[in-house]
Design a protein around this motif. Structure first.
Motif, PDB file in Angstrom:
ATOM      1  N   ASP A  88     -62.450  21.910 -19.611  1.00  0.00           N
ATOM      2  CA  ASP A  88     -62.293  21.776 -18.138  1.00  0.00           C
ATOM      3  C   ASP A  88     -61.348  20.487 -17.576  1.00  0.00           C
ATOM      4  OD1 ASP A  88     -62.814  22.647 -15.397  1.00  0.00           O
ATOM      5  OD2 ASP A  88     -64.176  21.026 -15.391  1.00  0.00           O
ATOM      6  N   THR A  89     -61.653  19.723 -18.256  1.00  0.00           N
ATOM      7  CA  THR A  89     -60.563  18.347 -17.992  1.00  0.00           C
ATOM      8  C   THR A  89     -59.114  18.743 -18.256  1.00  0.00           C
ATOM      9  OG1 THR A  89     -62.597  16.763 -18.196  1.00  0.00           O
ATOM     10  CG2 THR A  89     -60.079  15.923 -18.178  1.00  0.00           C
ATOM     11  N   ALA A  90     -59.051  19.305 -19.332  1.00  0.00           N
ATOM     12  CA  ALA A  90     -57.525  19.746 -19.917  1.00  0.00           C
ATOM     13  C   ALA A  90     -57.018  20.801 -18.871  1.00  0.00           C
ATOM     14  CB  ALA A  90     -57.862  20.137 -21.353  1.00  0.00           C
ATOM     15  N   LEU A  91     -57.680  21.644 -18.655  1.00  0.00           N
ATOM     16  CA  LEU A  91     -57.378  22.807 -17.774  1.00  0.00           C
ATOM     17  C   LEU A  91     -56.721  22.111 -16.278  1.00  0.00           C
ATOM     18  CD1 LEU A  91     -59.394  25.808 -18.380  1.00  0.00           C
ATOM     19  CD2 LEU A  91     -57.086  25.625 -19.106  1.00  0.00           C
ATOM     20  N   LYS A  92     -57.583  21.213 -15.761  1.00  0.00           N
ATOM     21  CA  LYS A  92     -57.215  20.399 -14.524  1.00  0.00           C
ATOM     22  C   LYS A  92     -56.105  19.572 -14.499  1.00  0.00           C
ATOM     23  CE  LYS A  92     -61.853  20.720 -12.626  1.00  0.00           C
ATOM     24  NZ  LYS A  92     -62.986  19.974 -12.256  1.00  0.00           N
ATOM     25  N   SER A  93     -56.167  19.021 -15.801  1.00  0.00           N
ATOM     26  CA  SER A  93     -54.873  18.149 -16.003  1.00  0.00           C
ATOM     27  C   SER A  93     -53.613  18.945 -16.203  1.00  0.00           C
ATOM     28  CB  SER A  93     -54.915  17.321 -17.210  1.00  0.00           C
ATOM     29  OG  SER A  93     -53.908  16.190 -17.512  1.00  0.00           O
ATOM     30  N   TYR A  94     -53.768  20.011 -16.914  1.00  0.00           N
ATOM     31  CA  TYR A  94     -52.441  20.739 -17.099  1.00  0.00           C
ATOM     32  C   TYR A  94     -52.202  21.449 -15.913  1.00  0.00           C
ATOM     33  CZ  TYR A  94     -49.878  24.731 -19.496  1.00  0.00           C
ATOM     34  OH  TYR A  94     -48.927  25.539 -20.186  1.00  0.00           O
ATOM     35  N   ALA A  95     -52.942  21.891 -15.184  1.00  0.00           N
ATOM     36  CA  ALA A  95     -52.317  22.603 -13.728  1.00  0.00           C
ATOM     37  C   ALA A  95     -51.980  21.276 -12.717  1.00  0.00           C
ATOM     38  CB  ALA A  95     -53.707  23.074 -13.004  1.00  0.00           C
ATOM     39  N   ARG A  96     -52.380  20.133 -12.785  1.00  0.00           N
ATOM     40  CA  ARG A  96     -51.855  19.075 -12.103  1.00  0.00           C
ATOM     41  C   ARG A  96     -50.529  18.515 -12.351  1.00  0.00           C
ATOM     42  NH1 ARG A  96     -54.813  14.786 -14.007  1.00  0.00           N
ATOM     43  NH2 ARG A  96     -56.761  15.762 -13.214  1.00  0.00           N
ATOM     44  N   GLU A  97     -50.206  18.585 -13.697  1.00  0.00           N
ATOM     45  CA  GLU A  97     -48.928  18.317 -14.333  1.00  0.00           C
ATOM     46  C   GLU A  97     -47.942  19.446 -14.047  1.00  0.00           C
ATOM     47  OE1 GLU A  97     -49.214  16.828 -18.096  1.00  0.00           O
ATOM     48  OE2 GLU A  97     -50.746  15.447 -17.713  1.00  0.00           O
ATOM     49  N   GLY A  98     -48.341  20.605 -13.446  1.00  0.00           N
ATOM     50  CA  GLY A  98     -47.496  21.615 -13.232  1.00  0.00           C
ATOM     51  C   GLY A  98     -46.659  22.497 -14.478  1.00  0.00           C
ATOM     52  N   ARG A  99     -47.590  22.330 -15.397  1.00  0.00           N
ATOM     53  CA  ARG A  99     -46.871  22.977 -16.748  1.00  0.00           C
ATOM     54  C   ARG A  99     -47.091  24.197 -16.733  1.00  0.00           C
ATOM     55  NH1 ARG A  99     -48.248  19.379 -21.963  1.00  0.00           N
ATOM     56  NH2 ARG A  99     -48.217  17.322 -21.194  1.00  0.00           N
TER      57      ARG A  99
ATOM     58  N   PRO B 245     -46.741  27.717 -19.479  1.00  0.00           N
ATOM     59  CA  PRO B 245     -47.192  28.604 -18.697  1.00  0.00           C
ATOM     60  C   PRO B 245     -48.274  28.528 -18.086  1.00  0.00           C
ATOM     61  CG  PRO B 245     -47.788  29.419 -21.058  1.00  0.00           C
ATOM     62  CD  PRO B 245     -47.184  27.875 -21.127  1.00  0.00           C
ATOM     63  N   ILE B 246     -48.658  29.085 -16.975  1.00  0.00           N
ATOM     64  CA  ILE B 246     -49.803  28.933 -16.080  1.00  0.00           C
ATOM     65  C   ILE B 246     -51.089  29.552 -16.798  1.00  0.00           C
ATOM     66  CG2 ILE B 246     -50.943  29.497 -13.863  1.00  0.00           C
ATOM     67  CD1 ILE B 246     -48.046  29.503 -12.810  1.00  0.00           C
ATOM     68  N   LEU B 247     -52.155  28.651 -16.891  1.00  0.00           N
ATOM     69  CA  LEU B 247     -53.298  29.271 -17.825  1.00  0.00           C
ATOM     70  C   LEU B 247     -54.440  29.628 -16.940  1.00  0.00           C
ATOM     71  CD1 LEU B 247     -53.355  26.238 -20.397  1.00  0.00           C
ATOM     72  CD2 LEU B 247     -52.497  28.552 -20.731  1.00  0.00           C
ATOM     73  N   GLY B 248     -54.543  29.024 -15.563  1.00  0.00           N
ATOM     74  CA  GLY B 248     -55.821  29.486 -14.811  1.00  0.00           C
ATOM     75  C   GLY B 248     -56.961  28.422 -15.122  1.00  0.00           C
ATOM     76  N   SER B 249     -57.885  28.450 -14.352  1.00  0.00           N
ATOM     77  CA  SER B 249     -58.838  27.395 -14.305  1.00  0.00           C
ATOM     78  C   SER B 249     -60.300  27.943 -14.923  1.00  0.00           C
ATOM     79  CB  SER B 249     -58.882  26.656 -12.993  1.00  0.00           C
ATOM     80  OG  SER B 249     -59.658  27.596 -12.236  1.00  0.00           O
ATOM     81  N   ASP B 250     -60.363  28.745 -15.303  1.00  0.00           N
ATOM     82  CA  ASP B 250     -61.863  29.346 -16.098  1.00  0.00           C
ATOM     83  C   ASP B 250     -61.991  28.897 -17.393  1.00  0.00           C
ATOM     84  OD1 ASP B 250     -64.430  30.198 -16.274  1.00  0.00           O
ATOM     85  OD2 ASP B 250     -63.603  32.563 -16.081  1.00  0.00           O
ATOM     86  N   LEU B 251     -62.971  27.933 -17.609  1.00  0.00           N
ATOM     87  CA  LEU B 251     -63.137  27.393 -19.125  1.00  0.00           C
ATOM     88  C   LEU B 251     -63.585  28.398 -19.933  1.00  0.00           C
ATOM     89  CD1 LEU B 251     -66.093  25.853 -19.701  1.00  0.00           C
ATOM     90  CD2 LEU B 251     -65.541  25.000 -17.527  1.00  0.00           C
ATOM     91  N   ASN B 252     -64.184  29.345 -19.471  1.00  0.00           N
ATOM     92  CA  ASN B 252     -64.801  30.280 -20.297  1.00  0.00           C
ATOM     93  C   ASN B 252     -63.688  31.222 -20.831  1.00  0.00           C
ATOM     94  OD1 ASN B 252     -67.506  29.432 -19.797  1.00  0.00           O
ATOM     95  ND2 ASN B 252     -67.297  30.697 -17.581  1.00  0.00           N
ATOM     96  N   ASN B 253     -62.608  31.046 -20.372  1.00  0.00           N
ATOM     97  CA  ASN B 253     -61.383  31.845 -21.255  1.00  0.00           C
ATOM     98  C   ASN B 253     -60.801  31.339 -22.407  1.00  0.00           C
ATOM     99  OD1 ASN B 253     -62.004  33.996 -19.342  1.00  0.00           O
ATOM    100  ND2 ASN B 253     -60.382  33.327 -17.937  1.00  0.00           N
ATOM    101  N   PHE B 254     -61.245  29.931 -22.682  1.00  0.00           N
ATOM    102  CA  PHE B 254     -60.330  29.341 -23.557  1.00  0.00           C
ATOM    103  C   PHE B 254     -61.359  28.896 -24.679  1.00  0.00           C
ATOM    104  CE2 PHE B 254     -58.370  28.929 -19.626  1.00  0.00           C
ATOM    105  CZ  PHE B 254     -56.826  29.282 -20.093  1.00  0.00           C
ATOM    106  N   LEU B 255     -60.708  28.470 -25.877  1.00  0.00           N
ATOM    107  CA  LEU B 255     -61.376  27.768 -27.247  1.00  0.00           C
ATOM    108  C   LEU B 255     -60.742  26.716 -27.478  1.00  0.00           C
ATOM    109  CD1 LEU B 255     -61.587  31.258 -29.197  1.00  0.00           C
ATOM    110  CD2 LEU B 255     -63.712  30.100 -27.891  1.00  0.00           C
ATOM    111  N   LEU B 256     -61.429  25.812 -28.038  1.00  0.00           N
ATOM    112  CA  LEU B 256     -60.824  24.444 -28.379  1.00  0.00           C
ATOM    113  C   LEU B 256     -61.130  24.273 -29.739  1.00  0.00           C
ATOM    114  CD1 LEU B 256     -59.492  22.079 -27.331  1.00  0.00           C
ATOM    115  CD2 LEU B 256     -61.749  21.059 -27.460  1.00  0.00           C
ATOM    116  N   TYR B 257     -59.843  24.004 -30.701  1.00  0.00           N
ATOM    117  CA  TYR B 257     -59.893  24.260 -32.271  1.00  0.00           C
ATOM    118  C   TYR B 257     -59.504  22.662 -32.640  1.00  0.00           C
ATOM    119  CZ  TYR B 257     -59.750  29.322 -32.279  1.00  0.00           C
ATOM    120  OH  TYR B 257     -60.045  30.567 -31.856  1.00  0.00           O
ATOM    121  N   CYS B 258     -60.077  22.342 -33.691  1.00  0.00           N
ATOM    122  CA  CYS B 258     -59.724  20.974 -34.224  1.00  0.00           C
ATOM    123  C   CYS B 258     -58.052  21.448 -35.077  1.00  0.00           C
ATOM    124  CB  CYS B 258     -60.407  20.539 -35.278  1.00  0.00           C
ATOM    125  SG  CYS B 258     -62.100  19.870 -34.762  1.00  0.00           S
ATOM    126  N   SER B 259     -57.234  20.601 -34.828  1.00  0.00           N
ATOM    127  CA  SER B 259     -56.014  20.737 -35.263  1.00  0.00           C
ATOM    128  C   SER B 259     -56.094  20.743 -36.768  1.00  0.00           C
ATOM    129  CB  SER B 259     -54.829  19.739 -34.595  1.00  0.00           C
ATOM    130  OG  SER B 259     -54.754  20.240 -33.497  1.00  0.00           O
TER     131      SER B 259
END
Length: 139
Positions: free
Chosen positions: A46-57, A59-73
């Motif tokens: 959620d914090t990453a999506l908000k930060s991403y949108a605030r920076e105007g990056r 492609p546009i991702l949206g804000s629903d955290l249920n549509n995303f997965l986080l992986y260890c690199s």
């Protein structure tokens, strides 16, 4: 020596804070921010999506955290559970990806999504395989 022990004891009650780096597929660079190691993965997404949108990056991702997965690199290929803590993996580099969306082939049919007919009859994978086979056989 006494001053060192007091500082250590004061910080013992607080959770460690981590500087994490999250790469987003298709974006130019990582997002970096500080989180508590006890923070849940869902809150970090959620914090990453908000930060991403605030920076105007883009492609546009949206804000629903249920549509995303986080992986260890640098770990296995399994996505992190939204209910585990971010510090439980011992890593600070992550990859944020959109969940794959199921496609209904019955709705799209032969035409594309915008109602335009498709130029080719095969997929891009078939085209790559065909072009690789031509290069290999021409030796």
């Amino acid at each position: 020596m006494l001053l060192y022990k007091q500082k250590k004891n004061q910080s013992a009650g607080k959770a460690n804070r981590l500087l994490i780096s999250i790469n987003v597929l298709g974006s130019a660079g990582p997002i970096r921010f500080v989180v508590s190691e006890d923070e849940l993965v869902a809150a970090v997404i959620d914090t990453a999506l908000k930060s991403y949108a605030r920076e105007g990056r883009l492609p546009i991702l949206g804000s629903d955290l249920n549509n995303f997965l986080l992986y260890c690199s640098n770990a296995g290929s399994d996505a992190l559970s939204p209910w585990e803590t971010i510090g439980s993996n011992g890593t600070r580099n992550f990859m944020l990806c959109k969940k794959p969306q199921p496609q209904n082939t019955t709705e799209v049919g032969v035409e594309g999504r915008a109602g335009m007919p498709r130029k080719g009859s095969g997929s891009w994978k078939a085209w790559i395989n065909k072009s690789l086979n031509l290069k290999i056989s021409s030796h």
